[in-house]
Design a protein around this motif. Structure first.
Motif, PDB file in Angstrom:
ATOM      1  N   LEU A 176       3.021  25.661  14.890  1.00 38.46           N
ATOM      2  CA  LEU A 176       3.003  24.414  15.844  1.00 38.46           C
ATOM      3  C   LEU A 176       4.282  23.737  16.092  1.00 38.46           C
ATOM      4  CD1 LEU A 176      -0.497  23.153  14.819  1.00 38.46           C
ATOM      5  CD2 LEU A 176      -0.064  24.519  16.677  1.00 38.46           C
ATOM      6  N   SER A 177       4.451  23.032  17.115  1.00 35.38           N
ATOM      7  CA  SER A 177       5.586  22.283  17.291  1.00 35.38           C
ATOM      8  C   SER A 177       5.014  20.812  17.245  1.00 35.38           C
ATOM      9  CB  SER A 177       6.194  22.367  18.858  1.00 35.38           C
ATOM     10  OG  SER A 177       6.859  23.693  18.827  1.00 35.38           O
ATOM     11  N   VAL A 178       5.288  20.052  16.245  1.00 35.47           N
ATOM     12  CA  VAL A 178       4.816  18.542  15.998  1.00 35.47           C
ATOM     13  C   VAL A 178       5.880  17.568  16.443  1.00 35.47           C
ATOM     14  CG1 VAL A 178       3.200  19.732  14.348  1.00 35.47           C
ATOM     15  CG2 VAL A 178       5.289  18.670  13.497  1.00 35.47           C
ATOM     16  N   ALA A 179       5.177  16.556  16.373  1.00 37.49           N
ATOM     17  CA  ALA A 179       6.053  15.177  16.691  1.00 37.49           C
ATOM     18  C   ALA A 179       6.604  14.547  15.527  1.00 37.49           C
ATOM     19  CB  ALA A 179       5.176  14.303  17.756  1.00 37.49           C
ATOM     20  N   ASN A 180       5.796  14.523  14.398  1.00 37.16           N
ATOM     21  CA  ASN A 180       6.329  13.696  13.216  1.00 37.16           C
ATOM     22  C   ASN A 180       5.854  14.596  11.859  1.00 37.16           C
ATOM     23  OD1 ASN A 180       5.730  11.938  11.028  1.00 37.16           O
ATOM     24  ND2 ASN A 180       6.643  10.413  12.404  1.00 37.16           N
ATOM     25  N   LEU A 181       6.872  15.036  11.228  1.00 36.98           N
ATOM     26  CA  LEU A 181       6.314  16.043  10.155  1.00 36.98           C
ATOM     27  C   LEU A 181       5.668  15.264   9.205  1.00 36.98           C
ATOM     28  CD1 LEU A 181       6.796  19.228   9.965  1.00 36.98           C
ATOM     29  CD2 LEU A 181       8.759  18.670   8.386  1.00 36.98           C
ATOM     30  N   PRO A 182       5.689  14.063   8.737  1.00 32.08           N
ATOM     31  CA  PRO A 182       5.038  13.554   7.250  1.00 32.08           C
ATOM     32  C   PRO A 182       3.507  13.242   8.232  1.00 32.08           C
ATOM     33  CG  PRO A 182       7.512  12.597   7.652  1.00 32.08           C
ATOM     34  CD  PRO A 182       7.272  13.353   8.822  1.00 32.08           C
ATOM     35  N   GLN A 183       3.629  12.727   9.273  1.00 31.36           N
ATOM     36  CA  GLN A 183       2.194  12.450   9.862  1.00 31.36           C
ATOM     37  C   GLN A 183       1.562  13.931   9.837  1.00 31.36           C
ATOM     38  OE1 GLN A 183       2.079  10.997  13.983  1.00 31.36           O
ATOM     39  NE2 GLN A 183       0.049   9.793  13.405  1.00 31.36           N
ATOM     40  N   SER A 184       2.177  14.857  10.355  1.00 25.47           N
ATOM     41  CA  SER A 184       1.320  16.035  10.479  1.00 25.47           C
ATOM     42  C   SER A 184       0.912  16.589   9.011  1.00 25.47           C
ATOM     43  CB  SER A 184       2.037  17.126  11.075  1.00 25.47           C
ATOM     44  OG  SER A 184       2.257  16.593  12.686  1.00 25.47           O
ATOM     45  N   GLU A 185       2.041  16.648   8.090  1.00 22.22           N
ATOM     46  CA  GLU A 185       1.613  17.078   6.708  1.00 22.22           C
ATOM     47  C   GLU A 185       0.457  16.356   6.312  1.00 22.22           C
ATOM     48  OE1 GLU A 185       3.697  17.176   2.364  1.00 22.22           O
ATOM     49  OE2 GLU A 185       5.276  16.750   4.075  1.00 22.22           O
ATOM     50  N   ASN A 186       0.403  14.887   6.237  1.00 21.20           N
ATOM     51  CA  ASN A 186      -0.637  14.264   5.966  1.00 21.20           C
ATOM     52  C   ASN A 186      -2.056  14.680   6.584  1.00 21.20           C
ATOM     53  OD1 ASN A 186      -1.843  11.882   4.542  1.00 21.20           O
ATOM     54  ND2 ASN A 186      -2.267  11.177   6.775  1.00 21.20           N
ATOM     55  N   PHE A 187      -2.114  15.068   7.828  1.00 18.24           N
ATOM     56  CA  PHE A 187      -3.202  15.340   8.287  1.00 18.24           C
ATOM     57  C   PHE A 187      -3.855  16.794   7.625  1.00 18.24           C
ATOM     58  CE2 PHE A 187      -5.547  17.915  11.667  1.00 18.24           C
ATOM     59  CZ  PHE A 187      -6.414  16.914  11.934  1.00 18.24           C
ATOM     60  N   TYR A 188      -2.969  17.670   7.705  1.00 17.73           N
ATOM     61  CA  TYR A 188      -3.072  19.085   7.273  1.00 17.73           C
ATOM     62  C   TYR A 188      -3.354  19.257   6.000  1.00 17.73           C
ATOM     63  CZ  TYR A 188      -2.739  20.824  12.394  1.00 17.73           C
ATOM     64  OH  TYR A 188      -3.016  21.029  13.548  1.00 17.73           O
ATOM     65  N   THR A 189      -2.738  18.352   5.088  1.00 20.22           N
ATOM     66  CA  THR A 189      -3.217  18.466   3.722  1.00 20.22           C
ATOM     67  C   THR A 189      -4.162  17.438   3.247  1.00 20.22           C
ATOM     68  OG1 THR A 189      -1.372  17.205   3.101  1.00 20.22           O
ATOM     69  CG2 THR A 189      -0.662  19.303   3.492  1.00 20.22           C
ATOM     70  N   ASN A 190      -3.868  16.292   3.375  1.00 23.72           N
ATOM     71  CA  ASN A 190      -4.979  15.236   3.003  1.00 23.72           C
ATOM     72  C   ASN A 190      -6.100  15.239   3.713  1.00 23.72           C
ATOM     73  OD1 ASN A 190      -3.054  14.713   0.826  1.00 23.72           O
ATOM     74  ND2 ASN A 190      -2.189  12.787   2.289  1.00 23.72           N
ATOM     75  N   VAL A 191      -6.252  15.235   4.901  1.00 28.56           N
ATOM     76  CA  VAL A 191      -7.615  15.480   5.578  1.00 28.56           C
ATOM     77  C   VAL A 191      -8.316  16.886   5.672  1.00 28.56           C
ATOM     78  CG1 VAL A 191      -8.597  14.925   7.916  1.00 28.56           C
ATOM     79  CG2 VAL A 191      -6.689  13.658   7.152  1.00 28.56           C
ATOM     80  N   LEU A 192      -7.514  17.840   6.057  1.00 30.80           N
ATOM     81  CA  LEU A 192      -7.875  19.373   6.220  1.00 30.80           C
ATOM     82  C   LEU A 192      -7.710  20.109   4.937  1.00 30.80           C
ATOM     83  CD1 LEU A 192      -6.970  20.617   9.734  1.00 30.80           C
ATOM     84  CD2 LEU A 192      -9.104  18.970   8.843  1.00 30.80           C
ATOM     85  N   ASP A 193      -7.040  19.740   3.783  1.00 27.60           N
ATOM     86  CA  ASP A 193      -7.060  20.258   2.449  1.00 27.60           C
ATOM     87  C   ASP A 193      -6.101  21.570   2.434  1.00 27.60           C
ATOM     88  OD1 ASP A 193      -7.616  19.564  -0.090  1.00 27.60           O
ATOM     89  OD2 ASP A 193      -9.172  21.047  -0.090  1.00 27.60           O
ATOM     90  N   TYR A 194      -5.185  21.679   3.348  1.00 25.79           N
ATOM     91  CA  TYR A 194      -4.131  22.796   3.088  1.00 25.79           C
ATOM     92  C   TYR A 194      -3.376  22.470   1.885  1.00 25.79           C
ATOM     93  CZ  TYR A 194      -6.028  25.395   7.211  1.00 25.79           C
ATOM     94  OH  TYR A 194      -6.588  26.263   8.243  1.00 25.79           O
ATOM     95  N   ARG A 195      -2.553  23.196   1.686  1.00 25.86           N
ATOM     96  CA  ARG A 195      -1.497  22.977   0.577  1.00 25.86           C
ATOM     97  C   ARG A 195      -0.332  23.563   1.025  1.00 25.86           C
ATOM     98  NH1 ARG A 195       1.022  25.327  -4.059  1.00 25.86           N
ATOM     99  NH2 ARG A 195      -0.023  27.305  -3.782  1.00 25.86           N
TER     100      ARG A 195
END
Length: 295
Positions: A176-195
């Motif tokens: 994915l092309s994302v707008a903000n990497l820290p924000q996307s990292e937080n969503f996919y790792t802390n909310v969805l539980d990816y590592r």
């Protein structure tokens, strides 16, 4: 084929839907060049399949379509994982015969080809090296490189029996092309539980479940502080993530709600990725469909 990374309990992507400007042209490309078959088609949508049963990619034609542009979030590429190196060799021969322009890279964990469809949507077609050959570092990251691909040993495995995508082809990952990497990292790792399993500086990272080299790539190379695509812009419409069971689904719904993300029921046909699904929008305005129907 090493498909256990694309089975439950991993959270893998089963389907990607793309918005296209000309359905007839796109069907011709995805069947003739990429090797899909049409599972079902209506006036403005086509479901594409490799196994004749389930759809990995669907195409939806949009009116007054606007082209892909930098500065917007969306799809960097979808990635089709072939079962064997022989299959990669066969499709390379097929591309050579049709004089298809493509890029190629050796990523250490995999060997990959890169193409763009008529609307500019990125496509990766790859084969994994055996997981015993992957190098995991002490910090829990996997070694991935971007080296020149050596075509000779790949072509040496080909048997000249290319007849479209193999039935065992799966959606290997989505980048994915994302707008903000820290924000996307937080969503996919802390909310969805990816590592997080790999980082490329401050502009890209790779995430997975179950010790796969990546189920998702996230980068800001062309989309830093990017806008959400408009409805009539070609590109990513949605992607489907398979969840293990109702318990995981309930947990994710709760995490989404706690973090301020709305969910809605999504009644999808089984070929599209399951029934009784639900969906949300990630921080980049990209629609994710969650389903429990899958392997």
């Amino acid at each position: 084929m090493r498909k256990h990374f694309h089975k439950k309990p991993n959270m893998y992507t089963s389907h990607v839907q793309l918005k296209v400007s000309n359905l007839t042209r796109s069907i011709e490309y995805y069947t003739t060049i990429i090797g899909f078959k049409v599972l079902e088609q209506t006036a403005d949508i086509a479901y594409l399949t490799a196994d004749g049963k389930t759809s990995l990619v669907s195409l939806i034609e949009i009116q007054n379509a606007q082209p892909l542009r930098e500065g917007f979030t969306g799809l960097y590429h979808l990635a089709l994982l072939l079962p064997t190196r022989k299959d990669l060799g066969n499709i390379v021969q097929h591309f050579v015969e049709l004089n298809v322009r493509l890029g190629a890279s050796d990523h250490d964990v995999s060997e990959a080809l890169y193409l763009n469809d008529p609307d500019g949507n990125g496509i990766e077609i790859y084969v994994d090296r055996d997981e015993s050959e992957w190098t995991w570092n002490e910090d829990g990251t996997v070694q991935m490189t971007t080296d020149r691909l050596n075509f000779q040993p790949i072509l040496a495995t080909a048997d000249e029996k290319w007849d479209g995508l193999p039935q065992e082809t799966v959606m290997g990952h989505v980048h994915l092309s994302v707008a903000n990497l820290p924000q996307s990292e937080n969503f996919y790792t802390n909310v969805l539980d990816y590592r997080v399993v790999a980082r490329y500086g401050a502009q890209a990272l790779f995430i997975s479940t179950g010790q796969y080299h990546h189920h998702f790539g996230l980068n800001t190379w062309q989309s830093a502080n990017g806008q959400v695509p408009t409805a009539n812009m070609v590109g990513l419409n949605s992607f489907t993530i398979v969840l293990n069971d109702e318990q995981i689904a309930a947990k994710i719904k709760q995490e989404l709600a706690t973090n301020g993300y709305n969910t809605e029921t999504y009644d999808a046909a089984p070929k599209f990725g399951g029934q009784q699904a639900f969906s949300t929008m990630d921080p980049n305005g990209l629609r994710i469909i969650f389903t429990m129907d899958g392997e």
